[in-house]
Motif scaffolding. Sequence first.
Motif, short mmCIF file in Angstrom:
data_model
loop_
_atom_site.label_atom_id
_atom_site.label_comp_id
_atom_site.label_asym_id
_atom_site.label_seq_id
_atom_site.Cartn_x
_atom_site.Cartn_y
_atom_site.Cartn_z
N VAL A 144 -20.43 -21.67 -18.70
CA VAL A 144 -20.80 -20.44 -19.40
C VAL A 144 -21.03 -20.69 -20.89
O VAL A 144 -22.01 -20.19 -21.47
CB VAL A 144 -19.71 -19.36 -19.20
CG1 VAL A 144 -20.03 -18.11 -20.04
CG2 VAL A 144 -19.61 -18.98 -17.73
N LYS A 181 -24.29 -22.57 -21.51
CA LYS A 181 -25.45 -21.69 -21.28
C LYS A 181 -25.82 -20.90 -22.53
O LYS A 181 -26.99 -20.68 -22.82
CB LYS A 181 -25.11 -20.73 -20.12
CG LYS A 181 -26.14 -19.65 -19.86
CD LYS A 181 -25.67 -18.75 -18.73
CE LYS A 181 -26.62 -17.58 -18.52
NZ LYS A 181 -26.15 -16.68 -17.43
N HIS A 182 -24.79 -20.51 -23.33
CA HIS A 182 -25.04 -19.68 -24.50
C HIS A 182 -24.92 -20.45 -25.81
O HIS A 182 -24.95 -19.86 -26.89
CB HIS A 182 -24.06 -18.49 -24.52
CG HIS A 182 -24.27 -17.55 -23.38
ND1 HIS A 182 -25.30 -16.64 -23.33
CD2 HIS A 182 -23.57 -17.39 -22.21
CE1 HIS A 182 -25.23 -15.94 -22.20
NE2 HIS A 182 -24.19 -16.38 -21.51
N LYS A 184 -16.37 -11.37 -15.75
CA LYS A 184 -16.77 -11.15 -14.36
C LYS A 184 -16.18 -12.21 -13.43
O LYS A 184 -16.21 -12.05 -12.20
CB LYS A 184 -18.30 -11.17 -14.26
CG LYS A 184 -18.99 -10.10 -15.10
CD LYS A 184 -20.51 -10.28 -15.04
CE LYS A 184 -21.22 -9.26 -15.94
NZ LYS A 184 -22.70 -9.45 -15.93
N GLN A 215 -18.35 -11.51 -22.12
CA GLN A 215 -18.79 -10.55 -21.11
C GLN A 215 -19.03 -11.25 -19.77
O GLN A 215 -18.70 -10.70 -18.71
CB GLN A 215 -20.06 -9.84 -21.57
CG GLN A 215 -19.82 -8.88 -22.73
CD GLN A 215 -21.10 -8.34 -23.32
OE1 GLN A 215 -22.21 -8.81 -23.01
NE2 GLN A 215 -20.99 -7.34 -24.19
N GLU A 216 -19.57 -12.46 -19.81
CA GLU A 216 -19.83 -13.18 -18.57
C GLU A 216 -18.54 -13.70 -17.94
O GLU A 216 -18.37 -13.66 -16.72
CB GLU A 216 -20.80 -14.34 -18.84
CG GLU A 216 -21.36 -14.96 -17.59
CD GLU A 216 -22.62 -15.78 -17.84
OE1 GLU A 216 -22.88 -16.68 -17.03
OE2 GLU A 216 -23.32 -15.51 -18.85
N LYS A 225 -21.44 -12.52 -25.62
CA LYS A 225 -22.09 -12.69 -24.31
C LYS A 225 -21.25 -13.58 -23.40
O LYS A 225 -21.15 -13.34 -22.20
CB LYS A 225 -23.49 -13.28 -24.51
CG LYS A 225 -24.48 -12.31 -25.14
CD LYS A 225 -25.86 -12.96 -25.26
CE LYS A 225 -26.86 -11.98 -25.88
NZ LYS A 225 -28.21 -12.58 -26.02
#
Length: 341
Positions: free
Chosen positions: A283, A286-287, A329, A325-326, A322
């Motif tokens: 994650v 990715k960002h 989940k 937030q990911e 972000k």
Amino acid sequence: MIEFKNVSKTFSLGKREVHAVKDVSLSIKKGDIYGIIGFSGAGKSTLLRLVNMLERPTSGSVFIQNVDVSSLSAKELRTQRRNIGMIFQNFNLFNSRTVAGNVAYPLKLAGVSKQEIHERVKELLAFVGLSDKAKDYPDQLSGGQKQRVGIARALASSPEVLICDEATSALDPDTTADILRLLKKVNKELGITILLITHEMHVIQSICDNVAVMEDGEVIESGAVFETFTNPQHPMTQRFIQSIQQDLPSEKLLDEWRSKGGTRLYRVIFKGEIASDPVLSQVTRKHGIDFNIVYGSVREVQERFFGNLLISFEGEPEKIQKVLQELEKIVDIKEVIKDES
């Protein structure tokens, strides 16, 4: 298998009443290893003594195999007690009897023949790993060996229930681990339901399937060990978990982290298979965010992974948001130290 239904126990001390157990309802399934944990005075020992009616409830009922043991006659209760083995913190062995004599004692009381006693004692000493100690006396044994004798004696009458009253409290950590492995063996190989009390959370973590937490005579939290350990609800339960988890670093380490520019810290909880997956790396990569594990560990609880990590993130605030937030989940995550600037 064992069920407490609205059980209370009150003692009278002069003009004062002590409510040792207050309206407790619990169910222990057959073949379970069920732990009851609490600090001294929580009521756990009294609750345990209600199972074999060493103490009788002031109100409520205790059932074993759907039989209300509090309603049994004295004769029926003697028969019932043969189905319940008990081991103690201080071993309770007869110093004047050999190891074999201690294990044989309940069989002699039950009127078992000498030949049957001989065979049963031999079998039990082999089971607990003390075949070579049959002729020794308790004073010649270590603490762990004494407890093994206690376990063998408790198993002599082939009980369906084994009660453990602080069975490892007098032992060192290595010996405690050995005794807990033996109790697991008793449970798995003999199918005996085990009900134990302790004030040590690591004992619960190591051996129990389910746990009840007691405080001031009440059960304040109960459930599966993994769920209780990874998501404690009551402050008392959280204290017990904290005693072995140590999920916050010292202030000194936090000060060092802050001195290097640390401002925000997040607790990330991984449960089960995801604890071994590289979700953080995936994650954050990715960002375009870097992360730093400040403190924590991944451990095994009830043969499942449990990760509890304190993490800081470095990068643009919008991208960090972000990432958060990911991650929300996938795992449990919350901010535990905020930017005070």
